[in-house]
Enzyme design. Structure first.
Site, PDB file in Angstrom:
ATOM      1  N   LEU C 103     -52.384 -98.429  -3.219  1.00  0.00           N
ATOM      2  CA  LEU C 103     -51.825 -97.080  -3.115  1.00  0.00           C
ATOM      3  C   LEU C 103     -50.330 -97.127  -2.815  1.00  0.00           C
ATOM      4  O   LEU C 103     -49.802 -98.146  -2.383  1.00  0.00           O
ATOM      5  CB  LEU C 103     -52.582 -96.317  -2.014  1.00  0.00           C
ATOM      6  CG  LEU C 103     -54.096 -96.197  -2.256  1.00  0.00           C
ATOM      7  CD1 LEU C 103     -54.819 -95.780  -0.985  1.00  0.00           C
ATOM      8  CD2 LEU C 103     -54.390 -95.210  -3.382  1.00  0.00           C
ATOM      9  N   PRO C 104     -49.643 -95.997  -3.035  1.00  0.00           N
ATOM     10  CA  PRO C 104     -48.176 -96.053  -2.971  1.00  0.00           C
ATOM     11  C   PRO C 104     -47.551 -96.123  -1.583  1.00  0.00           C
ATOM     12  O   PRO C 104     -46.430 -96.580  -1.466  1.00  0.00           O
ATOM     13  CB  PRO C 104     -47.738 -94.754  -3.670  1.00  0.00           C
ATOM     14  CG  PRO C 104     -48.952 -94.068  -4.146  1.00  0.00           C
ATOM     15  CD  PRO C 104     -50.159 -94.753  -3.601  1.00  0.00           C
ATOM     16  N   THR C 135     -48.497-101.915  -0.168  1.00  0.00           N
ATOM     17  CA  THR C 135     -47.457-102.355   0.764  1.00  0.00           C
ATOM     18  C   THR C 135     -47.177-101.225   1.723  1.00  0.00           C
ATOM     19  O   THR C 135     -46.605-100.198   1.355  1.00  0.00           O
ATOM     20  CB  THR C 135     -46.170-102.734   0.012  1.00  0.00           C
ATOM     21  OG1 THR C 135     -46.447-103.851  -0.817  1.00  0.00           O
ATOM     22  CG2 THR C 135     -45.061-103.099   0.984  1.00  0.00           C
ATOM     23  N   LYS C 211     -45.035-109.674   4.140  1.00  0.00           N
ATOM     24  CA  LYS C 211     -44.442-109.113   2.928  1.00  0.00           C
ATOM     25  C   LYS C 211     -43.142-108.377   3.223  1.00  0.00           C
ATOM     26  O   LYS C 211     -42.142-108.558   2.513  1.00  0.00           O
ATOM     27  CB  LYS C 211     -45.424-108.176   2.221  1.00  0.00           C
ATOM     28  CG  LYS C 211     -44.726-107.376   1.132  1.00  0.00           C
ATOM     29  CD  LYS C 211     -45.479-107.161  -0.125  1.00  0.00           C
ATOM     30  CE  LYS C 211     -44.534-106.649  -1.212  1.00  0.00           C
ATOM     31  NZ  LYS C 211     -45.219-105.927  -2.269  1.00  0.00           N
ATOM     32  N   LYS C 286     -37.791 -98.194  -0.281  1.00  0.00           N
ATOM     33  CA  LYS C 286     -39.043 -97.896   0.435  1.00  0.00           C
ATOM     34  C   LYS C 286     -39.461 -99.101   1.293  1.00  0.00           C
ATOM     35  O   LYS C 286     -39.785 -98.954   2.473  1.00  0.00           O
ATOM     36  CB  LYS C 286     -40.142 -97.561  -0.571  1.00  0.00           C
ATOM     37  CG  LYS C 286     -41.510 -97.265   0.053  1.00  0.00           C
ATOM     38  CD  LYS C 286     -42.659 -97.753  -0.847  1.00  0.00           C
ATOM     39  CE  LYS C 286     -43.857 -98.165  -0.021  1.00  0.00           C
ATOM     40  NZ  LYS C 286     -44.816 -99.005  -0.769  1.00  0.00           N
TER      41      LYS C 286
END
Lengths: 345, 345, 345, 345
Positions: C103-104, C135, C211, C286
């Site tokens: 998902l975003p 992420t 990450k 982001k």
């Protein structure tokens, strides 16, 4: 002729007067060079931590070397190994067809080359090859080169990477800026006696340009690595696991792989040795100063290089100046109850 | 002699050769000064946007003024108002007991004072008072002063604030660095003819130091104000309401109160005039360069001053160089669909 | 439950209402899943650029896959390849013993897992394995995990690197945070069908932590590389020569070696393709936002990560948002007369 | 409902469980409020350094005040002055028509208003006026307001400036965000009992927006002032002379004029008191965190606000957290041989 900041310059001039005062102070027991000139002699000026190793390697490889340093004791050691001590820069200019300089800063170079009593104010022979291995402002290199050309000499900049170890082991990399391929061949032959790689980076000044660019990127990479590992560890990651992920992914850089600033990640680094040895923050701040000056002179925005410079100046202000530049990690993560870094014994 | 970045220096030297070439180019119709010296004459060198207004105010107040600029047309206008045009810097040195300089940068000053054919290479009279109103590196001021002292002259730095309007209206503030109170009295008397405030900031160089400190703080304040208003507006605040809160609270600064970068907040500002007029970004970047150089020379951390410098260099790269420095607000808030700032008609 | 900035959250909630609205919009021609549950079924939620490739790879490797996305057309394509479309998250929870989400953003994950109608508000079976490949903020992962544990399910975070190409070619790297080795074996088996490397980074949240740390370091490395090459080129260096020096020296990093931002240095990079393709600046901004949030939450100073974030936000403001993140080079070097980057055709 | 960083949130939730645990811990000797409701009663929740002074001023001005804090001892002191202690938030909701909250952070506010047992989960009376004086995220204010509207109550944000002194002396400034002029009149009447200025900044959330904007600009101004004075002093300027120049020129700001960070410049400042008292770095870092979060949520570039945040986090890491935020000057200028700041006695 000028370079760097004027305030610094005046400090340097003072220093130069002391270190390179044209009246060589008397030093009993040091054999002075005869004034006969020898066209095969290599002159070597500046016998500090780096220069003394480099000159010694020339001697080992069978070169006839005439040396000069304002500190007689620096010369004494090399004389025992076959070098001939000069009484002045003029004597070097008279006696040598190739001259190497290894000096601490742009103002020193300006003084040694174009200052009163400097090499290019002496009877330098036409065709003399001048090789400057100092890390200085590329614009200063270009100015010295222009003066050299007027005197019929050839100048190139050839700053090094590899540190004191590389100098000792004749394993340096030289980044050379020179204006013609013919010159480069002669330069490579000579520099190969002191190093492993000799890279032609372009015209005069481009050796320095390449070096300060590389060091600026290295400095940013180090601060970024320190920040990132500090963040990862505070988020709960094991530092070795994080290094494993980053070093096989898009975050990797020389500072994360080879020179990791977190103690215990990579054996043999300054981080594993209380941040002693390595590349001192004082020197890193100096190199970043050169990069920032060059950026200002060309109106180039270098927000990160400049911020790295500021951070390293902060570290100098808080007493980290003689520690390795990876100590930025220690600086970022230190906490009230933590002991400051101990002094080197 | 040195200052600023060497790359810049060489560009400047080129320029200087053009603007201050010691062979005055012939210009029919300009009356040349007779070589008779006059001890009451004030020499004025550098007739740009600021200097021409300042020299005119001296004339208006009844001073006998000898002028010099490499552009004959710059002198022509003032000759019509009673000034005497000099053929060379030497003629100024010969003829004037007080000399004022208003030049664009450190290398220009070095050239005019200590370069070949410069004032201090001429037969300058003992006791001559040299007042430099340029904004330059404090270290350069100190170097020129040292040369002046050797020639028996007195040098002081006296950079200004107030801009072209202040110069026109004899309303400038002068920040003076000079080494003795007696000198200061004479300086104040002369400078008062061109300005409203003459502040003694300390020994030679301290006028420049005060000016670059003030301008660095002003630049940071402007960027910070632009950022803050941009944020507030995006959060939904009315810009005038926000200005009301900030200007009566702890966030207030000159840029929020007097020179607000948001169009419509404060009448008469460049922000209300398409960011034309005012203090150009190119000049602000130059002054920040002086501050950053001085910070480097003294190993002073100036993370914010340095970041402001970087941002203004970015603006120069994207074409904002001739706009007022408050255009940082426009730069930050601009959006894809937005028109770029129009060129000045 | 919470995450990221509240303003963003509300925007996301709006979006979520559209994309994950619990009343599935009717879409003629799409075969609805029967409600029978199948313990071997893998649920896959989120069929965007990455997710659709990943789900397809599961199908290719013979898995029975039930899919869900708010956009029926995203499901239609995969149904043709054997996937079963779910009518709701609840149906996925009912029917699958392993569920993957892609998902975003953090708020989307919170909504899908713990929001009204979310997986953990449904009759999820004890022992269900929940793998989130999005992420997001590591703290959100931990919160979802805590909710999962209460329901007897197991949650792990497994964000990926490798981009759309890696997703298509089943060549992704998964960074996994999970709390027990047994879980990790099952996770690895499943994820290996979609990628090449599955790295256990630590407990829940540590996959995300690794990450965002990697991406922060990558972002700084990119800006630093762009700055450095811009400086070198303005100083007169050939970009390829500079790359040669840096990539064999201490300045090297992934961005200088593999993904060089200067057009013409490294074939196949976005820099050679008008900065199209690759990793969009919007997405980089982001990810940097996640890193900065995590740094704030742990009071970690990240001056460089934070400055990188600011620069990428500036690029977004000036219209570069959909370009690859290496376009920072273009941004820094662009000059008044230069054409802006053309839009992707 | 969400706010700030999730990691922080969880820490806060823990804290909230302790401070605002819905089971009031028994505290012998404290008189409990009768459950009868009184429509004129003002509820006051959060009796810390600020809140206790504010509630006391309400009592002094003749208001009937019901108080709540999780620490009974905080309530005990005020009970002696006429306040009635509530047993729970529910009791406040039941008994008061106007309720003021003064809490440490966004998550506390979320919990107190919309958490389990919170004011808006109780039988709050229609028309109740809720005034939150905490400094929190403007988005949180908007979310709470939306919940209040659903319950027929009115919510406004009204953060303060003026510090503990201002709270004690009823001299605070309130920055109010509320959605209607009628509400604002009632709010002003009540807040005027505790302060001197009540400014209507716009709709709900705009009080918080104005406050975080002001504080961000103040923080940058402080760092910039510290940097500038540090530079000026190292260049040789007398600090008082520099202050004189700057404060009558374009560099002036609140930090240079009113709250100068250099010891000895301005009497009565924390700088003259070993940087004790004033506004602690921990709190400044918290406010900058709110500004940076708001900037992220709106994709606003705030390079300077963000760098100020980073610097203050560095100061926290090196042990300056409880010192006044002007101690950045001490941090920048400190030198190896210097003593660190002593602890407050």
């Amino acid at each position: 002729m000028p370079t760097g900041s004027p305030l610094l310059l005046r400090k340097m001039q003072l220093l130069t007067t002391i270190r390179y005062g044209w009246t060589r102070r008397c030093c009993p027991g040091i054999r002075m060079a005869s004034s006969q000139s020898s066209s095969n002699r290599v002159g070597f000026i500046g016998l500090g931590n780096m220069g003394s190793h480099m000159a010694r390697n020339l001697l080992k490889k069978g070169q006839s070397v005439m040396i000069y340093d304002v500190y007689p004791e620096a010369m004494a050691a090399l004389e025992g190994q076959g070098a001939v001590a000069a009484r002045s820069l003029t004597e070097i200019a008279d006696s040598c067809s190739k001259i190497i300089t290894m000096l601490p800063s742009s103002p020193h170079c300006t003084q040694v080359y174009t200052g009163d009593g400097g090499l290019l104010k002496s009877d330098i022979k036409e065709g003399t090859l001048l090789i400057d291995c100092s890390t200085i402002d590329p614009a200063t290199s270009k100015e010295i080169s222009a003066s050299a050309v007027k005197r019929g000499a050839t100048f190139c900049d050839a700053p090094v990477s590899g540190g004191v170890m590389g100098a000792r082991d004749a394993a340096l990399t030289f980044m050379v800026g020179c204006d013609s391929p013919e010159d480069f061949d002669a330069i490579r032959t000579l520099l190969s006696l002191m190093g492993k790689n000799v890279v032609h980076c372009g015209s005069v000044g481009m050796g320095e340009a390449a070096k300060i660019c590389n060091n600026m990127l290295m400095a940013i990479g180090m601060v970024a690595t320190a920040e990132t590992f500090n963040l990862g560890i505070r988020l709960g990651l094991d530092a070795k696991v994080l290094a494993g992920v980053i070093n096989t992914s898009s975050g990797r850089c020389w500072s994360s792989e080879v020179y990791n600033p977190v103690p215990g990640i990579k054996e043999g680094t300054p981080a594993c040795n209380n941040y002693d040895g390595g590349f001192a923050i004082n020197l890193m701040a100096k190199d970043l100063g050169l990069a920032v000056n060059a950026a200002n002179a060309t109106s180039t925005p270098t927000a990160f290089g400049s911020l790295a410079h500021q951070l390293y100046k902060m570290l100098m202000s808080t007493g980290y100046g003689s520690k390795d530049f990876s100590a930025i990690y220690h600086y970022l993560q230190e906490r009230p109850q933590q002991q400051p870094l101990s002094k080197k014994a």
